[in-house]
Each structure stands twice: as C-alpha cells, then as structure tokens.
Motif scaffolding. Structure first.
Motif, PDB file in Angstrom:
ATOM      1  N   PRO A  97       0.828  -1.222   0.000  1.00 39.95           N
ATOM      2  CA  PRO A  97       0.000   0.000   0.000  1.00 39.95           C
ATOM      3  C   PRO A  97       0.857   1.265   0.000  1.00 39.95           C
ATOM      4  CG  PRO A  97      -0.042  -1.052   2.166  1.00 39.95           C
ATOM      5  CD  PRO A  97       0.728  -1.968   1.273  1.00 39.95           C
ATOM      6  N   VAL A  98       0.315   2.312  -0.586  1.00 40.03           N
ATOM      7  CA  VAL A  98       1.034   3.596  -0.609  1.00 40.03           C
ATOM      8  C   VAL A  98       0.565   4.405   0.608  1.00 40.03           C
ATOM      9  CG1 VAL A  98       1.347   5.754  -1.897  1.00 40.03           C
ATOM     10  CG2 VAL A  98       1.115   3.578  -3.125  1.00 40.03           C
ATOM     11  N   VAL A  99       1.523   4.952   1.356  1.00 36.23           N
ATOM     12  CA  VAL A  99       1.167   5.787   2.512  1.00 36.23           C
ATOM     13  C   VAL A  99       1.708   7.199   2.270  1.00 36.23           C
ATOM     14  CG1 VAL A  99       1.333   6.068   5.018  1.00 36.23           C
ATOM     15  CG2 VAL A  99       1.359   3.771   4.018  1.00 36.23           C
ATOM     16  N   LEU A 100       0.833   8.181   2.320  1.00 35.63           N
ATOM     17  CA  LEU A 100       1.273   9.570   2.113  1.00 35.63           C
ATOM     18  C   LEU A 100       0.939  10.398   3.348  1.00 35.63           C
ATOM     19  CD1 LEU A 100      -0.004   9.997  -1.530  1.00 35.63           C
ATOM     20  CD2 LEU A 100       2.358   9.713  -0.817  1.00 35.63           C
ATOM     21  N   ILE A 101       1.909  11.187   3.778  1.00 35.05           N
ATOM     22  CA  ILE A 101       1.724  11.996   4.986  1.00 35.05           C
ATOM     23  C   ILE A 101       1.690  13.468   4.594  1.00 35.05           C
ATOM     24  CG2 ILE A 101       2.744  12.539   7.241  1.00 35.05           C
ATOM     25  CD1 ILE A 101       4.209   9.817   6.977  1.00 35.05           C
ATOM     26  N   GLU A 102       0.778  14.209   5.200  1.00 32.42           N
ATOM     27  CA  GLU A 102       0.645  15.653   4.928  1.00 32.42           C
ATOM     28  C   GLU A 102       0.604  15.912   3.418  1.00 32.42           C
ATOM     29  OE1 GLU A 102       0.520  18.453   7.333  1.00 32.42           O
ATOM     30  OE2 GLU A 102      -0.203  16.693   8.393  1.00 32.42           O
ATOM     31  N   GLN A 103      -0.318  15.263   2.782  1.00 27.63           N
ATOM     32  CA  GLN A 103      -0.436  15.364   1.326  1.00 27.63           C
ATOM     33  C   GLN A 103      -1.334  16.537   0.926  1.00 27.63           C
ATOM     34  OE1 GLN A 103       0.919  13.552  -1.292  1.00 27.63           O
ATOM     35  NE2 GLN A 103      -0.222  14.939  -2.628  1.00 27.63           N
ATOM     36  N   ARG A 104      -0.854  17.385   0.049  1.00 29.84           N
ATOM     37  CA  ARG A 104      -1.693  18.476  -0.462  1.00 29.84           C
ATOM     38  C   ARG A 104      -2.785  17.878  -1.349  1.00 29.84           C
ATOM     39  NH1 ARG A 104      -1.402  24.223  -2.012  1.00 29.84           N
ATOM     40  NH2 ARG A 104      -2.718  24.426  -3.835  1.00 29.84           N
ATOM     41  N   LEU A 105      -4.014  18.268  -1.090  1.00 29.16           N
ATOM     42  CA  LEU A 105      -5.140  17.713  -1.836  1.00 29.16           C
ATOM     43  C   LEU A 105      -5.891  18.842  -2.530  1.00 29.16           C
ATOM     44  CD1 LEU A 105      -6.285  15.235   0.948  1.00 29.16           C
ATOM     45  CD2 LEU A 105      -5.093  14.645  -1.172  1.00 29.16           C
ATOM     46  N   GLY A 118      -4.188  16.604   3.592  1.00 28.29           N
ATOM     47  CA  GLY A 118      -4.641  15.369   4.240  1.00 28.29           C
ATOM     48  C   GLY A 118      -3.546  14.879   5.191  1.00 28.29           C
ATOM     49  N   ASP A 119      -3.900  14.605   6.432  1.00 34.59           N
ATOM     50  CA  ASP A 119      -2.881  14.169   7.402  1.00 34.59           C
ATOM     51  C   ASP A 119      -2.236  12.860   6.954  1.00 34.59           C
ATOM     52  OD1 ASP A 119      -3.436  16.351   8.923  1.00 34.59           O
ATOM     53  OD2 ASP A 119      -4.852  15.322  10.227  1.00 34.59           O
ATOM     54  N   CYS A 120      -3.047  11.911   6.529  1.00 30.24           N
ATOM     55  CA  CYS A 120      -2.480  10.649   6.055  1.00 30.24           C
ATOM     56  C   CYS A 120      -3.427   9.985   5.056  1.00 30.24           C
ATOM     57  CB  CYS A 120      -2.242   9.716   7.247  1.00 30.24           C
ATOM     58  SG  CYS A 120      -1.494   8.161   6.730  1.00 30.24           S
ATOM     59  N   LEU A 121      -2.860   9.492   3.968  1.00 31.57           N
ATOM     60  CA  LEU A 121      -3.636   8.743   2.970  1.00 31.57           C
ATOM     61  C   LEU A 121      -3.020   7.361   2.840  1.00 31.57           C
ATOM     62  CD1 LEU A 121      -3.889  11.150  -0.112  1.00 31.57           C
ATOM     63  CD2 LEU A 121      -5.377  11.037   1.863  1.00 31.57           C
ATOM     64  N   ILE A 122      -3.874   6.345   2.805  1.00 33.01           N
ATOM     65  CA  ILE A 122      -3.382   4.984   2.558  1.00 33.01           C
ATOM     66  C   ILE A 122      -4.120   4.489   1.313  1.00 33.01           C
ATOM     67  CG2 ILE A 122      -3.126   2.664   3.512  1.00 33.01           C
ATOM     68  CD1 ILE A 122      -3.571   4.010   6.323  1.00 33.01           C
ATOM     69  N   ILE A 123      -3.365   4.144   0.309  1.00 30.26           N
ATOM     70  CA  ILE A 123      -4.001   3.687  -0.932  1.00 30.26           C
ATOM     71  C   ILE A 123      -3.656   2.211  -1.130  1.00 30.26           C
ATOM     72  CG2 ILE A 123      -4.219   4.036  -3.434  1.00 30.26           C
ATOM     73  CD1 ILE A 123      -2.691   6.806  -1.535  1.00 30.26           C
ATOM     74  N   ALA A 124      -4.708   1.396  -1.157  1.00 27.25           N
ATOM     75  CA  ALA A 124      -4.493  -0.044  -1.326  1.00 27.25           C
ATOM     76  C   ALA A 124      -5.418  -0.548  -2.428  1.00 27.25           C
ATOM     77  CB  ALA A 124      -4.776  -0.774  -0.015  1.00 27.25           C
ATOM     78  N   ASP A 125      -4.864  -0.690  -3.608  1.00 30.92           N
ATOM     79  CA  ASP A 125      -5.617  -1.154  -4.786  1.00 30.92           C
ATOM     80  C   ASP A 125      -6.925  -0.382  -4.995  1.00 30.92           C
ATOM     81  OD1 ASP A 125      -3.713  -2.842  -5.592  1.00 30.92           O
ATOM     82  OD2 ASP A 125      -4.619  -4.656  -4.766  1.00 30.92           O
ATOM     83  N   SER A 126      -8.035  -0.986  -4.555  1.00 25.45           N
ATOM     84  CA  SER A 126      -9.325  -0.370  -4.905  1.00 25.45           C
ATOM     85  C   SER A 126      -9.829   0.606  -3.838  1.00 25.45           C
ATOM     86  CB  SER A 126     -10.364  -1.474  -5.116  1.00 25.45           C
ATOM     87  OG  SER A 126     -10.512  -2.187  -3.904  1.00 25.45           O
ATOM     88  N   GLU A 127      -9.074   0.790  -2.753  1.00 23.87           N
ATOM     89  CA  GLU A 127      -9.588   1.666  -1.692  1.00 23.87           C
ATOM     90  C   GLU A 127      -8.596   2.764  -1.290  1.00 23.87           C
ATOM     91  OE1 GLU A 127     -11.801   0.035   1.728  1.00 23.87           O
ATOM     92  OE2 GLU A 127     -10.563   1.331   2.967  1.00 23.87           O
ATOM     93  N   ILE A 128      -9.148   3.947  -1.096  1.00 23.94           N
ATOM     94  CA  ILE A 128      -8.345   5.033  -0.519  1.00 23.94           C
ATOM     95  C   ILE A 128      -8.856   5.237   0.907  1.00 23.94           C
ATOM     96  CG2 ILE A 128      -7.801   7.491  -0.580  1.00 23.94           C
ATOM     97  CD1 ILE A 128      -8.160   7.517  -3.528  1.00 23.94           C
ATOM     98  N   HIS A 129      -7.941   5.364   1.846  1.00 23.79           N
ATOM     99  CA  HIS A 129      -8.330   5.649   3.226  1.00 23.79           C
ATOM    100  C   HIS A 129      -7.736   7.007   3.595  1.00 23.79           C
ATOM    101  CE1 HIS A 129      -8.731   3.941   7.602  1.00 23.79           C
ATOM    102  NE2 HIS A 129      -9.348   5.078   7.427  1.00 23.79           N
ATOM    103  N   VAL A 130      -8.606   7.971   3.888  1.00 23.10           N
ATOM    104  CA  VAL A 130      -8.158   9.314   4.253  1.00 23.10           C
ATOM    105  C   VAL A 130      -8.298   9.453   5.768  1.00 23.10           C
ATOM    106  CG1 VAL A 130      -8.511  11.786   3.864  1.00 23.10           C
ATOM    107  CG2 VAL A 130      -9.115  10.163   2.070  1.00 23.10           C
ATOM    108  N   CYS A 131      -7.194   9.764   6.452  1.00 24.29           N
ATOM    109  CA  CYS A 131      -7.244   9.889   7.917  1.00 24.29           C
ATOM    110  C   CYS A 131      -6.962  11.329   8.333  1.00 24.29           C
ATOM    111  CB  CYS A 131      -6.212   8.979   8.579  1.00 24.29           C
ATOM    112  SG  CYS A 131      -6.454   7.254   8.175  1.00 24.29           S
ATOM    113  N   ASP A 132      -7.746  11.807   9.268  1.00 28.37           N
ATOM    114  CA  ASP A 132      -7.572  13.185   9.731  1.00 28.37           C
ATOM    115  C   ASP A 132      -7.468  13.194  11.255  1.00 28.37           C
ATOM    116  OD1 ASP A 132      -7.422  15.959   8.984  1.00 28.37           O
ATOM    117  OD2 ASP A 132      -9.350  16.230   9.958  1.00 28.37           O
ATOM    118  N   TYR A 133      -6.418  13.807  11.764  1.00 26.56           N
ATOM    119  CA  TYR A 133      -6.219  13.912  13.212  1.00 26.56           C
ATOM    120  C   TYR A 133      -6.911  15.174  13.722  1.00 26.56           C
ATOM    121  CZ  TYR A 133      -3.963  14.484  17.732  1.00 26.56           C
ATOM    122  OH  TYR A 133      -3.743  14.644  19.081  1.00 26.56           O
ATOM    123  N   LYS A 134      -7.656  15.034  14.800  1.00 28.44           N
ATOM    124  CA  LYS A 134      -8.286  16.213  15.421  1.00 28.44           C
ATOM    125  C   LYS A 134      -7.827  16.279  16.869  1.00 28.44           C
ATOM    126  CE  LYS A 134     -11.393  17.324  12.147  1.00 28.44           C
ATOM    127  NZ  LYS A 134     -10.831  18.248  11.181  1.00 28.44           N
TER     128      LYS A 134
END
Ligand code: SF4
Length: 373
Positions: A97-105, A118-134
């Motif tokens: 999976p691709v992991v991107l930190i502090e990615q400009r969107l 975006g605080d963190c993006l995880i891209i695994a084939d057919s799914e993108i997971h966008v994570c946001d820290y609060k």
C-alpha cells in the motif's frame, strides 16, 4: 497562493450551509486562537511520530512546540500506532500500500481555488483511506457525511483515481482527546454525485457571495457571527415566543425551547463578548459604560512571602496529595495501576440534559426505576 483557501475544507460545513457567509466574513481579520495553534503543534508532532514509526527520516520538532505536553505526546503516539494498524490492514488487501503523509489535496475541480492537506492517505488497490487527526476536545467530530473529509477524499481521488482502480473511499477522524475514532466508507460514485450535484453549485454561489443566509451550529465558526443579522433574527425568534396563554408552558413548548436554547445562549454570549471588546477598544454604547470587575488580593512575590513567614516561625506551605495525572507521571503508568489501581474510583458525573442524538447512554433516574417496577 495563500496558505488558506477562501473556500477551505475546514470551513466547508459553514459555507455549504450558508454560502454568502464566505464573502460576508472576508473583511474580518483572521485572529487565530490558542486552540488552533495547539492543534498545529499536535499535527506537527503527529507527522513526526508517524514518519518515525514508518521508518522515514524526520526531525524531532518537540523543542519548537509551544503547546507540547505529555498528553500531546501520548495522543501523537496513539495516532502513529493507529495508522500503522491501518497500514497492516491494507496489506491484507494489497502487498504494497502507498502511505502519504501531509499530502496536499486539490479539489479545485469542484470548488474555486479549493485545496487542503490530508494528514495521512493509505491507498491499497481499490480503496483510498483518508485519515484526519483532530486535537480538539470541545466538539465530537463524526466522519459520516463530514464535508471536510469528503473534500479531502475528492482531492485524493483527483490524484489516484486514474492510477488505481478505486471503488471505495474510507474517511477516518482520529480524535484521541474524545476517545473518538470515527470511520465512514462510501463508494467513489456517491462522492462524485455529491460533488457534482451539491458541492459544485453551492461552491459557485459561495464564491460569488450569493445564496441564502442560514443559521445553525456552523455560525459559531463564522467571523461575522457577532453582527450577522440573520443570526440575530433567528435567535430573537425565541424572544417572540407566544407566552400568552395558557399560563403554564406545556411539555411540547418546553421541548421546543430546549431545542433552541443552546444556540440562543451562544449567540447572546457572542454579542456580550463583541460589545465588551469593542468598548475596551474605545467604542461608546449608549446606556452602557465600562467598569472595573471584582478582583481578589494576591501576593506579589511568593518567595519573599514564604521567607518572611518562615522567619516568623510559621510553615508557609500546605502539604497536598498530588493529583492523578501528576501522580501517574511521578511513579509511571504501570506502577500507578499496580499500586494505586484499587484506590481509584470514577464518581457518577453530574446529570446533563442533551439531545437524543447524543452518543452517551441515558442514565436511569429514580422515577425511571420506579416506573419500571
Ligand atoms: S453568522 Fe451564521 S447565518 Fe450569519 S453569515 Fe455566518 S454562518 Fe451565515
């Protein structure tokens, strides 16, 4: 380009509901707040912790963080551990999976000049997971139907939808100080549909300063909230409540008032703050004046006081047991549990009346118990 977009993702809940608020609040100065600065520090620490956890090069920012605390460090460690868990889960679907930190969107395809980070993006084939820290703990933030997360998700799709065969997007809010991890998963198609049918036309209205003013919980984050006529009229409606007859309010009326009263209190206190700050800056309000509030006496030099009292033969200090947090720091978390665990209790909190939508379970009152017998 400025650091913040005019139609930012973080303010999207407001401008999607009240499009003209964007232009109305444009002339107000951005004062920032200590909460925002604390949040920025927490994000910086999270980024560092996550990079270290992923084995990426990173410079420890701690010494430059104004609001650094042990609690912040714990939160950032928890965030990094959570993301690592998500990466492991992603590896079950795809080996790399691709992991991107502090990615400009960039979501400017739908929103003029729209971008965010975006605080963190995880891209695994057919799914993108966008994570946001609060880091905030005032308002519980849900991922479901959260426009900020949807904008980030659209920005992520803009980069990856052509490269990968994406079909779903998961959005997670990680809010440790509220023990809240909220995830919502949607199909790519439903996001595009929302973007084209709701987001784009509303963003166009907002950019042009058009559309209808609408008051709601988003007003609390609007720079025009003190002087906004719509908000004032909306809240003054309660004052026009028909109290004429019968002499006592019925349950429905009390419930109706309850549903409006938080907004009314918040608006009233905003007006008071605004009027006070203006008066301190020199404004004269007809029929009002500034006076000095009550104050209590205090020592000007505590060390000198202690010395003087000791010289008189008295002990100037009181001995007090440390609080739970300080005691945990003193003896360590594990030892604290072992040695003091049996002396800890959590008394029942004071009863609070909240809307039914609140996530906390209802408590049983004496009357309730009686009814159930
Ligand atoms: S205070 Fe509320 S109603 Fe007024 S402009 Fe701002 S968001 Fe809109």
């Amino acid at each position: 380009m400025g650091k913040h977009a005019l139609l930012s993702a973080s303010s999207s809940h407001r401008w999607l509901n009240c499009p003209p608020s964007v232009r109305l609040s444009e002339s107000y100065e951005d004062k920032g707040s200590s909460y925002a600065a604390e949040g920025t520090d927490a994000h910086t620490l999270c980024e560092y912790k996550l990079k270290v956890a992923l084995g990426l090069p990173a410079k420890d920012p701690t010494e430059n963080l104004t609001y650094f605390s042990e609690e912040m460090e714990e939160c950032a460690n928890g965030y990094a551990a959570y993301i690592l868990e998500q990466v492991e889960t992603a590896k079950e679907k795809c080996s790399d999976p691709v992991v991107l930190i502090e990615q400009r969107l960039d979501f400017s395809k739908y929103v003029e000049g729209g971008f965010g980070t975006g605080d963190c993006l995880i891209i695994a084939d057919s799914e993108i997971h966008v994570c946001d820290y609060k880091h905030g703990q005032g308002i519980l933030v849900e991922a479901e139907d959260n426009p900020q997360m949807k904008l980030y998700a659209l920005g992520a799709l803009e980069i990856f939808d052509g490269i990968y065969d994406i079909d779903t997007v998961s959005m997670t809010i990680y809010q440790p100080r509220r023990n809240n991890i909220s995830t919502h998963t949607v199909s790519k198609e439903s996001l595009y549909q929302w973007a084209n049918e709701i987001l784009k036309p509303t963003a166009e209205l907002a950019f042009a300063g058009e559309g209808d003013f609408k008051c709601g919980d988003w007003c609390g984050f609007c720079k025009a909230k003190y002087e906004c006529r719509t908000r004032a009229e909306h809240n003054m409606e309660l004052a026009k409540y028909d109290f004429k007859r019968p002499p006592l309010l019925d349950d429905y009326e009390v419930e109706d008032i309850l549903s409006k009263i938080d907004g009314l209190i918040s608006w009233a206190s905003d007006i008071k703050d605004y009027a006070l700050q203006s008066a301190v800056s020199g404004k004269q309000w007809n029929g009002w004046k500034l006076v000095e509030g009550r104050s209590t006496r205090r020592f000007t030099d505590e060390a000198a006081v202690a010395k003087a009292v000791s010289a008189e033969g008295f002990d100037p200090y009181e001995q007090k047991l440390l609080g739970i947090t300080a005691m945990t720091s003193l003896i360590g978390k594990k030892r604290f549990e072992d040695v003091l665990g049996s002396y800890i209790e959590k008394p029942q909190g004071k009863s609070t009346l909240v809307p039914e939508s609140d996530k906390r379970p209802p408590i049983n009152t004496v009357q309730h118990d009686f009814n159930e017998i």
